[in-house]
Scaffold this motif. Structure first.
Motif, PDB file in Angstrom:
ATOM      1  N   TYR A 149      14.703  35.014  21.794  1.00 54.31           N
ATOM      2  CA  TYR A 149      16.031  34.841  21.196  1.00 54.31           C
ATOM      3  C   TYR A 149      16.105  35.562  19.850  1.00 54.31           C
ATOM      4  CZ  TYR A 149      20.051  32.476  19.103  1.00 54.31           C
ATOM      5  OH  TYR A 149      21.245  32.208  18.478  1.00 54.31           O
ATOM      6  N   GLN A 200      14.990  39.730  20.596  1.00 50.63           N
ATOM      7  CA  GLN A 200      15.801  40.457  21.579  1.00 50.63           C
ATOM      8  C   GLN A 200      15.064  41.717  22.078  1.00 50.63           C
ATOM      9  OE1 GLN A 200      19.117  39.428  22.720  1.00 50.63           O
ATOM     10  NE2 GLN A 200      18.268  37.566  21.804  1.00 50.63           N
ATOM     11  N   SER A 206      15.314  37.953  27.043  1.00 50.44           N
ATOM     12  CA  SER A 206      16.247  37.687  25.944  1.00 50.44           C
ATOM     13  C   SER A 206      17.575  37.159  26.477  1.00 50.44           C
ATOM     14  CB  SER A 206      16.480  38.947  25.111  1.00 50.44           C
ATOM     15  OG  SER A 206      15.281  39.339  24.475  1.00 50.44           O
ATOM     16  N   ALA A 232      17.019  33.568  27.356  1.00 53.02           N
ATOM     17  CA  ALA A 232      16.925  32.747  26.144  1.00 53.02           C
ATOM     18  C   ALA A 232      18.305  32.558  25.514  1.00 53.02           C
ATOM     19  CB  ALA A 232      15.970  33.395  25.143  1.00 53.02           C
ATOM     20  N   ASN A 233      19.075  33.637  25.450  1.00 53.25           N
ATOM     21  CA  ASN A 233      20.430  33.555  24.909  1.00 53.25           C
ATOM     22  C   ASN A 233      21.287  32.578  25.714  1.00 53.25           C
ATOM     23  OD1 ASN A 233      19.626  35.557  23.144  1.00 53.25           O
ATOM     24  ND2 ASN A 233      20.726  37.196  24.195  1.00 53.25           N
TER      25      ASN A 233
END
Length: 131
Positions: A12, A15, A21, A24-25
């Motif tokens: 996160y 990135q 990523s 995670a986002n």
């Protein structure tokens, strides 16, 4: 509510892997949409510092700025945030590792007068007694 492991928090923040990523986002965005916090425990903070310093080779000021952002982000709820902030303050000024200072503050909160260590980098800290 979903807690975050170090690898999810790293993805996160950095990135650096498009697939991980994005996942995670999505986890964090989903929590925000539901009005839920994402808990981060103290071990994750310690691992985060280690990963950023060792694996990503980030300098100490960048790691400090990253920890400050984590502590100031509303959806990321850090376990014992008050102690983490104290440890971060000591890490900013001292020669020890963030994890050492967090250990010292957690021990102080548990009633310890000091924490015994062999780590000479901590000799100026009131939290430690260097043996």
């Amino acid at each position: 509510m979903t807690g975050l492991d170090t690898n999810v928090l790293v993805r996160y923040l950095t990135q650096d892997d498009p697939v991980q990523s994005r996942k995670a986002n999505a986890i964090i965005a989903g929590a925000v949409d539901r009005g839920e916090p994402c808990p981060i425990n103290a071990i994750v903070l310690c691992e985060l510092v280690w990963v950023l310093r060792e694996a990503y080779r980030l300098d100490k000021p960048t790691v400090i700025a990253t920890l400050e952002k984590v502590l100031d982000t509303a959806q990321l709820v850090v376990e014992q945030a008050d102690l983490a902030r104290r440890a971060l303050d000591d890490y900013c000024r001292g020669r020890g590792d963030f994890a050492d200072y967090l250990i010292g503050w957690r021990n102080r909160q548990a009633g310890c007068s000091d924490t015994a260590t062999f780590d000479r980098a901590l000799r100026r800290s009131v939290l430690f007694r260097v043996l």
